[in-house]
Design a protein around this motif. Sequence first.
Motif, PDB file in Angstrom:
ATOM      1  N   CYS A 183       0.890  -1.227   0.056  1.00 31.59           N
ATOM      2  CA  CYS A 183      -0.323   0.006   0.017  1.00 31.59           C
ATOM      3  C   CYS A 183       0.945   1.258  -0.153  1.00 31.59           C
ATOM      4  O   CYS A 183       0.446   2.295  -0.731  1.00 31.59           O
ATOM      5  CB  CYS A 183      -0.777   0.049   1.243  1.00 31.59           C
ATOM      6  SG  CYS A 183      -2.390  -1.196   1.099  1.00 31.59           S
ATOM      7  N   ARG A 184       1.851   1.137   0.678  1.00 30.14           N
ATOM      8  CA  ARG A 184       2.857   2.466   0.773  1.00 30.14           C
ATOM      9  C   ARG A 184       3.514   2.646  -0.792  1.00 30.14           C
ATOM     10  O   ARG A 184       3.679   3.602  -1.222  1.00 30.14           O
ATOM     11  CB  ARG A 184       3.982   2.048   1.723  1.00 30.14           C
ATOM     12  CG  ARG A 184       3.540   2.140   3.432  1.00 30.14           C
ATOM     13  CD  ARG A 184       4.669   1.624   4.188  1.00 30.14           C
ATOM     14  NE  ARG A 184       4.292   1.416   5.287  1.00 30.14           N
ATOM     15  CZ  ARG A 184       4.944   0.918   6.159  1.00 30.14           C
ATOM     16  NH1 ARG A 184       6.210   0.113   5.725  1.00 30.14           N
ATOM     17  NH2 ARG A 184       4.712   0.769   7.464  1.00 30.14           N
ATOM     18  N   VAL A 185       4.071   1.415  -1.212  1.00 33.02           N
ATOM     19  CA  VAL A 185       4.530   1.588  -2.641  1.00 33.02           C
ATOM     20  C   VAL A 185       3.521   2.094  -3.652  1.00 33.02           C
ATOM     21  O   VAL A 185       4.035   3.045  -4.422  1.00 33.02           O
ATOM     22  CB  VAL A 185       5.064   0.231  -2.951  1.00 33.02           C
ATOM     23  CG1 VAL A 185       5.606   0.150  -4.402  1.00 33.02           C
ATOM     24  CG2 VAL A 185       6.182  -0.297  -2.099  1.00 33.02           C
ATOM     25  N   LEU A 186       2.288   1.518  -3.502  1.00 35.20           N
ATOM     26  CA  LEU A 186       1.256   1.966  -4.716  1.00 35.20           C
ATOM     27  C   LEU A 186       1.202   3.444  -4.290  1.00 35.20           C
ATOM     28  O   LEU A 186       0.821   3.977  -5.321  1.00 35.20           O
ATOM     29  CB  LEU A 186       0.014   1.047  -4.458  1.00 35.20           C
ATOM     30  CG  LEU A 186      -0.968   1.237  -5.438  1.00 35.20           C
ATOM     31  CD1 LEU A 186      -0.578   0.825  -6.903  1.00 35.20           C
ATOM     32  CD2 LEU A 186      -2.222   0.360  -4.892  1.00 35.20           C
ATOM     33  N   CYS A 187       0.741   3.811  -3.343  1.00 36.72           N
ATOM     34  CA  CYS A 187       0.582   5.345  -3.175  1.00 36.72           C
ATOM     35  C   CYS A 187       1.493   6.219  -3.496  1.00 36.72           C
ATOM     36  O   CYS A 187       1.305   7.320  -3.976  1.00 36.72           O
ATOM     37  CB  CYS A 187      -0.311   5.415  -1.764  1.00 36.72           C
ATOM     38  SG  CYS A 187      -1.588   4.663  -1.208  1.00 36.72           S
ATOM     39  N   ALA A 188       2.978   5.684  -3.232  1.00 32.71           N
ATOM     40  CA  ALA A 188       3.938   6.413  -3.580  1.00 32.71           C
ATOM     41  C   ALA A 188       4.429   6.530  -5.120  1.00 32.71           C
ATOM     42  O   ALA A 188       4.526   7.391  -5.597  1.00 32.71           O
ATOM     43  CB  ALA A 188       5.418   5.906  -2.996  1.00 32.71           C
ATOM     44  N   GLN A 189       3.962   5.282  -5.800  1.00 28.27           N
ATOM     45  CA  GLN A 189       3.932   5.414  -7.239  1.00 28.27           C
ATOM     46  C   GLN A 189       2.776   6.535  -7.726  1.00 28.27           C
ATOM     47  O   GLN A 189       2.887   7.062  -8.834  1.00 28.27           O
ATOM     48  CB  GLN A 189       3.635   3.949  -7.773  1.00 28.27           C
ATOM     49  CG  GLN A 189       4.702   2.911  -7.538  1.00 28.27           C
ATOM     50  CD  GLN A 189       4.321   1.583  -7.708  1.00 28.27           C
ATOM     51  OE1 GLN A 189       3.275   1.261  -7.808  1.00 28.27           O
ATOM     52  NE2 GLN A 189       5.392   0.833  -7.868  1.00 28.27           N
ATOM     53  N   ALA A 190       1.589   6.271  -7.149  1.00 30.16           N
ATOM     54  CA  ALA A 190       0.485   7.114  -7.654  1.00 30.16           C
ATOM     55  C   ALA A 190       0.800   8.545  -7.676  1.00 30.16           C
ATOM     56  O   ALA A 190       0.467   9.541  -8.446  1.00 30.16           O
ATOM     57  CB  ALA A 190      -0.960   6.786  -6.831  1.00 30.16           C
ATOM     58  N   ALA A 191       1.464   9.009  -6.524  1.00 30.73           N
ATOM     59  CA  ALA A 191       1.922  10.213  -6.137  1.00 30.73           C
ATOM     60  C   ALA A 191       2.788  10.816  -6.992  1.00 30.73           C
ATOM     61  O   ALA A 191       2.710  12.014  -7.530  1.00 30.73           O
ATOM     62  CB  ALA A 191       2.256  10.626  -4.880  1.00 30.73           C
ATOM     63  N   GLU A 192       3.802   9.954  -7.715  1.00 30.42           N
ATOM     64  CA  GLU A 192       4.752  10.154  -8.615  1.00 30.42           C
ATOM     65  C   GLU A 192       4.687  10.034  -9.984  1.00 30.42           C
ATOM     66  O   GLU A 192       4.544  11.258 -10.739  1.00 30.42           O
ATOM     67  CB  GLU A 192       6.043   9.349  -8.377  1.00 30.42           C
ATOM     68  CG  GLU A 192       7.192   9.820  -9.059  1.00 30.42           C
ATOM     69  CD  GLU A 192       7.736  11.223  -8.761  1.00 30.42           C
ATOM     70  OE1 GLU A 192       8.343  11.554  -9.899  1.00 30.42           O
ATOM     71  OE2 GLU A 192       7.743  11.488  -7.930  1.00 30.42           O
TER      72      GLU A 192
END
Length: 404
Positions: A183-192
């Motif tokens: 979930c952390r990785v996915l949201c960091a990818q979405a933010a970027e």
Amino acid sequence: KEQLAGASPLGVGRAVRGSMQAAAAANNVAPQVDSCLAGSPRGSRRMVRRESAIVRENLVTALAAYNAKEVKDAKRTIFKPDADGCDCSGWIWSTLCAWRGRSLRHILPPWFVVVLEAVLVCVLCEPNIMGARVLRLPSAGSVQEGYSLLAVPVSFLLVFRLNRAAVRFYDARAAFGKLIEICRVLCAQAAEYCGHDHRARDDCCRWAVAFPVASRNYLRGIAPDATVELRGILTAAEAHRMNCAAMQPLLCLDRMRAAMRAGMQSNNLESAMLVSQQLRCMEDSITILTGTVGTMERINNTPLPFAYVAHLRQFMLIYLLGMPWAFQSSYGWATVLVIGLVSFAMLGVEASAVACERPFSSNANHLPMDAFCKVVSKNIEQILSQATDDELDLEGGVPGKGLE
């Protein structure tokens, strides 16, 4: 700032765009601003960043309000021994004198049966109680020697039972840990990757916050009202749809995938090859999230085989009920104390295995999934806050205060 207060994310974006166009028209620079808004590479990217930074603050505020709520399972029994010195308090107060978290409800019913049977045997075999021995047991030596051999298979069955329960508990914790990580990785990818499309990015992050909540509800077999628990994160329509879903985690995964696809389709700032690579990375993250739910579902729905558990309990109960007949002639009334301690130890091991093999309910020994959900939401709040501050720094804004 007064016009933007309390506005929806879409309304904020339109207000910013309209104010910039009005200011440009008043200063006779409308053509330049229109070209910026229409697709000038540098100007469009700057405009999107400014809009996105303002809109993202609304979601961060909603996440902060959600994270401020009290965690229901914050008082779980979590024992962490002191590894730096003598753990006296851990031995005495945290374990030996602690009753919370003990599986007494599984231990006491069969334990009382065994102890009462030991008392009955002593009453029947002691001449001072009945006036004469009602029962005369055989010599203790041969019986005890043969009876001690039964302890080997009982011990093996108990050790295997507890070992499998501990493995299942660890696998469940590892699966939920992987869920938090992805979930952390996915949201960091979405933010970027979706910084150009604030709606797609926010949708992905909102459903990422709802995903661990949905996984908890599915594993526990409960259906709390999402409109109350996720107020400010999901809209009323989205929360109602989540309440009606047979498997809530699948709905969250589908919504994250749809938001991800929308964000990639609207990306006109990067090359097609780079966009496809970003799409593949985010799809891999969603696939891993699907696997974590599948792992926990397997653990929850597949307990140890019934034949093994039934054989263990029957054989252990026969062993404990036969101990007073084998040892009463040697120990007398002390047999009750000995049988009570031995039975409490064996029944406690089996009860501990029962408490740990499916660690998804609200039991004191189970996983604190409410706290895990809060961890995910706090991490996503931090990710969005950092991305907002970075974008404001690029545009000359003040972090935490919006655009001047």
